[in-house]
Structure formats: structure tokens, C-alpha cells
Write a protein that holds these residues in place. Sequence first.
Motif, PDB file in Angstrom:
ATOM      1  N   UNK A 331       0.879  -1.277   0.135  1.00 57.02           N
ATOM      2  CA  UNK A 331      -0.304  -0.437  -0.333  1.00 57.02           C
ATOM      3  C   UNK A 331       0.661   1.584  -0.214  1.00 57.02           C
ATOM      4  N   UNK A 332       0.395   2.501  -1.325  1.00 62.17           N
ATOM      5  CA  UNK A 332       1.233   3.438  -0.964  1.00 62.17           C
ATOM      6  C   UNK A 332       1.256   4.167   0.251  1.00 62.17           C
ATOM      7  N   UNK A 333       1.795   5.108   0.616  1.00 64.38           N
ATOM      8  CA  UNK A 333       1.859   6.358   1.412  1.00 64.38           C
ATOM      9  C   UNK A 333       0.337   7.442   0.983  1.00 64.38           C
ATOM     10  N   UNK A 377       8.258  16.617   6.815  1.00 62.26           N
ATOM     11  CA  UNK A 377       8.940  16.103   8.095  1.00 62.26           C
ATOM     12  C   UNK A 377       9.854  14.971   8.118  1.00 62.26           C
ATOM     13  N   UNK A 378       8.817  14.104   7.333  1.00 61.72           N
ATOM     14  CA  UNK A 378       9.100  12.076   6.603  1.00 61.72           C
ATOM     15  C   UNK A 378       9.488  12.359   5.298  1.00 61.72           C
ATOM     16  N   UNK A 379       9.991  13.379   4.487  1.00 57.60           N
ATOM     17  CA  UNK A 379      10.654  13.485   3.486  1.00 57.60           C
ATOM     18  C   UNK A 379       9.367  12.221   2.720  1.00 57.60           C
ATOM     19  N   UNK A 380       8.365  11.957   2.845  1.00 62.20           N
ATOM     20  CA  UNK A 380       7.363  10.942   1.615  1.00 62.20           C
ATOM     21  C   UNK A 380       6.268  11.903   1.309  1.00 62.20           C
ATOM     22  N   UNK A 381       6.012  11.596  -0.136  1.00 66.38           N
ATOM     23  CA  UNK A 381       5.228  12.102  -1.238  1.00 66.38           C
ATOM     24  C   UNK A 381       3.630  11.695  -1.066  1.00 66.38           C
ATOM     25  N   UNK A 382       2.760  11.448  -0.315  1.00 61.83           N
ATOM     26  CA  UNK A 382       1.605  10.926   0.159  1.00 61.83           C
ATOM     27  C   UNK A 382       0.699  11.742  -0.504  1.00 61.83           C
ATOM     28  N   UNK A 383       0.846  11.276  -2.218  1.00 59.88           N
ATOM     29  CA  UNK A 383      -0.660  12.337  -3.108  1.00 59.88           C
ATOM     30  C   UNK A 383      -1.766  10.891  -2.510  1.00 59.88           C
ATOM     31  N   UNK A 384      -1.756  10.098  -2.571  1.00 61.81           N
ATOM     32  CA  UNK A 384      -3.089   8.686  -2.711  1.00 61.81           C
ATOM     33  C   UNK A 384      -3.424   8.245  -1.411  1.00 61.81           C
ATOM     34  N   UNK A 385      -4.766   8.653  -1.093  1.00 67.95           N
ATOM     35  CA  UNK A 385      -5.391   8.041   0.032  1.00 67.95           C
ATOM     36  C   UNK A 385      -6.925   7.678  -0.963  1.00 67.95           C
ATOM     37  N   UNK A 386      -7.776   6.904   0.955  1.00 66.59           N
ATOM     38  CA  UNK A 386      -8.580   5.979  -0.115  1.00 66.59           C
ATOM     39  C   UNK A 386      -9.647   6.508   0.937  1.00 66.59           C
ATOM     40  N   UNK A 387     -10.628   6.471   0.171  1.00 68.08           N
ATOM     41  CA  UNK A 387     -12.830   6.555   0.374  1.00 68.08           C
ATOM     42  C   UNK A 387     -12.662   5.478   1.229  1.00 68.08           C
ATOM     43  N   UNK A 388     -13.724   5.237   2.123  1.00 65.19           N
ATOM     44  CA  UNK A 388     -14.497   4.353   2.482  1.00 65.19           C
ATOM     45  C   UNK A 388     -15.712   4.777   3.215  1.00 65.19           C
ATOM     46  N   UNK A 389     -17.323   4.108   2.058  1.00 58.48           N
ATOM     47  CA  UNK A 389     -18.864   4.190   2.215  1.00 58.48           C
ATOM     48  C   UNK A 389     -19.436   3.674   2.175  1.00 58.48           C
ATOM     49  N   UNK A 450      -8.653   0.642   7.561  1.00 53.26           N
ATOM     50  CA  UNK A 450      -8.071   1.683   6.809  1.00 53.26           C
ATOM     51  C   UNK A 450      -7.925   2.558   7.384  1.00 53.26           C
ATOM     52  N   UNK A 451      -8.403   3.319   7.587  1.00 49.19           N
ATOM     53  CA  UNK A 451      -7.983   5.122   8.312  1.00 49.19           C
ATOM     54  C   UNK A 451      -6.966   5.056   8.981  1.00 49.19           C
ATOM     55  N   UNK A 452      -6.968   3.924   9.598  1.00 51.17           N
ATOM     56  CA  UNK A 452      -6.133   3.940  10.333  1.00 51.17           C
ATOM     57  C   UNK A 452      -4.078   3.505  10.109  1.00 51.17           C
ATOM     58  N   UNK A 453      -4.680   3.276   8.624  1.00 51.91           N
ATOM     59  CA  UNK A 453      -2.957   3.026   8.285  1.00 51.91           C
ATOM     60  C   UNK A 453      -2.331   4.098   7.065  1.00 51.91           C
ATOM     61  N   UNK A 454      -3.086   5.285   7.234  1.00 58.52           N
ATOM     62  CA  UNK A 454      -2.786   6.659   6.679  1.00 58.52           C
ATOM     63  C   UNK A 454      -1.380   7.434   7.235  1.00 58.52           C
ATOM     64  N   UNK A 455      -0.447   7.892   6.743  1.00 55.46           N
ATOM     65  CA  UNK A 455       0.973   9.050   7.383  1.00 55.46           C
ATOM     66  C   UNK A 455       0.374   9.810   6.807  1.00 55.46           C
ATOM     67  N   UNK A 456      -0.679  10.452   7.068  1.00 60.74           N
ATOM     68  CA  UNK A 456      -1.076  11.664   7.582  1.00 60.74           C
ATOM     69  C   UNK A 456      -3.210  11.508   7.237  1.00 60.74           C
ATOM     70  N   UNK A 474      -1.100   9.148  14.539  1.00 59.92           N
ATOM     71  CA  UNK A 474       0.025   9.828  14.894  1.00 59.92           C
ATOM     72  C   UNK A 474       0.329   9.224  15.918  1.00 59.92           C
ATOM     73  N   UNK A 475       0.783   7.973  16.760  1.00 57.92           N
ATOM     74  CA  UNK A 475       0.880   7.081  17.577  1.00 57.92           C
ATOM     75  C   UNK A 475       1.225   5.877  16.532  1.00 57.92           C
ATOM     76  N   UNK A 476       0.696   5.264  16.185  1.00 60.95           N
ATOM     77  CA  UNK A 476       1.501   4.281  15.011  1.00 60.95           C
ATOM     78  C   UNK A 476       2.407   4.462  14.465  1.00 60.95           C
ATOM     79  N   UNK A 477       2.215   5.301  13.193  1.00 56.81           N
ATOM     80  CA  UNK A 477       2.813   6.090  12.108  1.00 56.81           C
ATOM     81  C   UNK A 477       3.706   6.468  12.120  1.00 56.81           C
ATOM     82  N   UNK A 478       3.417   7.338  13.457  1.00 52.86           N
ATOM     83  CA  UNK A 478       3.828   8.610  12.611  1.00 52.86           C
ATOM     84  C   UNK A 478       3.555   9.746  12.257  1.00 52.86           C
ATOM     85  N   UNK A 479       2.326   9.953  11.950  1.00 56.15           N
ATOM     86  CA  UNK A 479       1.812  10.494  10.043  1.00 56.15           C
ATOM     87  C   UNK A 479       1.395  12.106  11.193  1.00 56.15           C
TER      88      UNK A 479
END
Length: 487
Positions: A331-333, A377-389, A450-456, A474-479
Motif C-alpha cells: 500500500x503506498x503512503x 517532516x517525513x520526506x514522504x510524498x503522500x499523494x494518494x488516500x482512500x475513501x470508505x463508505x 483502513x483510516x488508521x493506515x494513513x501517514x496523514x 500519530x502514535x502508530x505511524x508517526x503521521x
Amino acid sequence: MGGSIIQSLTPHRRSLFGFLVVIVVLNGFWFFGFLNKSVEPEALQVLPVDRTGVSVQDPWKLSPADNLNFPFPTLTARENLRNDTFYVTGFALAGFTNQFIAFMHLIYLGLQSERIPVIPPFTPSHMSDNAGALRFGTVMNMTSLSKVLRRPILEWSDVKDYPANGSVILTHKPTDPAVEHIGCWSLRQRSLKIPVWVPMSENILKIDLSFTRVPGFAFFEEKEESELQLKFPALASLIVPKHPHPAAKNQPLMVPSKMGSKLKPDEHMACFDFMYYISTGVKKYEFENRWSLAWNSVGKHIKFTDEMLALAKEYLTRSLYGDQAAGQTDIPPIITVHIRRGDFKTHCANGQKAPCYPPLSKYRQVIEKVQAEVLKTLNINATRVIVASGKHPRSNYHALEVIASLPLDESDPKFWEEVTSFGWNYLDHTVERTMERYGEWYPVLIDKVALSMGIGFVGTEGSTFSILNARRVEDWNGGATDMVSFR
């Protein structure tokens, strides 16, 4: 000179001197441990450890049976509770997130009072009663929680036998041998004369609860009759094993049970009706703050099970990669977003009329802010995110630059058209047939994992759903996280 002195002694005295020398030497060996087996250093016993650095042979996690009479659940809880051990349980109503908070509080109170928490199952809310009860350990990793806390944590399913997905509406009869009468404390505000009844929990667990109100000093504002919030230290003092606060002994019965029992609060299995509104006494609704003791000492250690993580990853992969999902393993960031609508429509400023939702363009601004912070802060280019509904009207596996996650409370097609116009996407529970395959609980469960897996993460201000997910990221992923306000 020493040799001449020895030679001047008589043979008898020389023999005696030699014997004394031998005694002194032997005592020296004994003193320094060469002959004294009792002071020999024992071989260091190195127990295998897991990735957390905690021994995998810790007794509190080997088996729940270590803290019960039997290695299996029994017909009644009472016959399984050890006489030399004290327990505490409590209940909750409302949605999954608020029940989770109540159970987090239950565990924290167990730590404060030196009692073993016994966690009940989640009961359905915002879904049909047919969803049935959901055991805590089905979603949350009990083994890792006990290991990190270094304390035993039990579920009711460890103690008492009841169906895993049993009905929460099927009432029981007094003649049922599994029915148990338990005296509980009520945490209801003093301006109301009845406790928080938890009929679904009573039905599934076959328990019959009578209630006694906690004394006034347990409330945050002791003189305010309508006060909702209570204090952990005060509640813990009422249930200290063998030595409770004197006020625990003389409180009048609040209400009999539905079957007519009039029991005082149980000392062996302490019990509370609704454990949501509790704080340390520093601030009301403390769990909303980053410094929350209950979250930092307990909540952040309540991880999802491996099975739930694997299932959420499957959903994320299919949403991100569509037809090419079968060949993807990583899974990408991602930036996850929770947009609370539904019951938040009345959060209006002066002069506004409902519905009053922040525009999606405001969420986009905050998403871009979080993306920039993650990059910085993390040098991660997080351009992708997912939606759940699970109520999304259609499926779209294209333009997957941002994925926003929305609760199951929005079915307006225009709203979703605007969502997709931003290039956001979602976990489509309709296409996935989530409810048909797994049951009513799983759309919201998969969303949460799924939401908990974000870097942001971007959430909606004031939503407990958003608050807890922000803490996990914040606590699990340092996001990085942020909230969208209604102002």
C-alpha cells in the motif's frame, strides 16, 4: 624470617599451625564463592521475546485461564471467577467509537483499582439489532494489549459461555440457570432518577443488573446535579479490593433490577453502567486531548487484530489499483480523511440555517496542508488516500490521487459527485458486498482499520471517530493530522 619462626616450633605446634592455615584457606575459598554453591551465579535465563521486547512467556498472556477457575467459559460467570482475584466490568451504548472509548476507560479503571478488566461485547447501534453482539477480541488484539500493559485483560467470552454473534434482543427468563443477578454502580447524572439501562448487554450475557448511584464526590462538579463527568480516582477508591472507600458501603439502592433483585454493588466483580463520561479530574472529555492519560496509557496500545488488518489491506489494494490489484502487495503512503456529516448538520454559526457543513474545498485545503507537512517532516510524498463508505452510489477506480473516508451517514448523490470531482475515491462497500459477505458490523470496522493506515489524516472537528483515528495515525505511524472546523 617466617621460615625460621615455623622451624622453632615443636612438631606438635607445627602440625597445629598447618591445620589452622588449611582452615583459613578453605574459608577464603568459601567466602569468595569457589566452594559455596549457594552463592554461585545462576545461569542467566533468556526468554524469547517478540518485536515489542516483551517475553512471550509472560504469565498474563499465556491463557485467560490463568486468571479464572477453568480454561473455558462456564455456564455462569460466578463459577469461573477466582476467589483470590478481583474483577471489574462496565458497559456502553451508542456507536462503535463511543463504546470503544468506554471500554478503554474500563481497562484504565482496572489498572487504577488493581482489578482485572472484563470487557463485554460491542452491541449494535446505527445498525439493525440483527447485527448481533461483536466480541471485543474479534477486532482488537487482546494478546498484544496484555503484553504491553503487562496485565491480564479478559473478555466476557473468556468467563461465560454465550453465542459469538448472539441475539441482543432475545430476553431471558428468571428460571434460566445461566441468568445471574449482579449489583452495579450507576454513573448517571444525579438529576435523573434512573440508571443507564444496557438491555442489549443484559440479554446477550444473561445478566440481571440492579443499580446503586455512586456518591457525589465521584462527579467532576460535586455540587452540580446535572454533571455528566466523573473522576477515575474517585471511582477507583470505591472498588479497591478489600479496602474500598467507606462511602461504598452505605449508598442506598437506586433501582431494582428488571427481575426485581435488589443487590448492593458487587465486590468480587465490580460493575458500572456507562463508562463513557470519565476523566482523571483535570478536564472534561479528556480523551479529546493529546495528553489524555487513558489514551496514552491504554488506548494507543489497543491495536487491531492481524485478521482485520489483512482485510482492510485487501480493500485498500482493490480501491487503489482496481483491475491490477491482484498483482499488488504494498500500500503506498496515503492520506485518509473523515468527513462527518449526518448528525453534524446542526453545527451552525450564529445566523446560519441547517444543514451547516464545511465545504469540501475546505477539506481539500487541509489535506494539502497535511500532505505538505508529511513531505517536510517525513520526506514522504503522500499523494494518494482512500475513501470508505458503504452507502456510496457508484464505484470509480480512477483518479486515485486522494481518498477521503466518510462515515455511513451520507447518501446525497450531489455530495458524492463533488467528492469525485476532486479526484478523491473511497472504499465501496456496495460493490464489495461487505454486509452480505461479513455482516452489518464490517463496513464501519473496515473503514476504521483502513483510516488508521494513513501517514496523514484529516478529520472533522468534534467527531470522536476523527479524534481516535488521528491519535492512531500519530502514535502508530508517526503521521501528521489536522481537523476541519465548522467555523
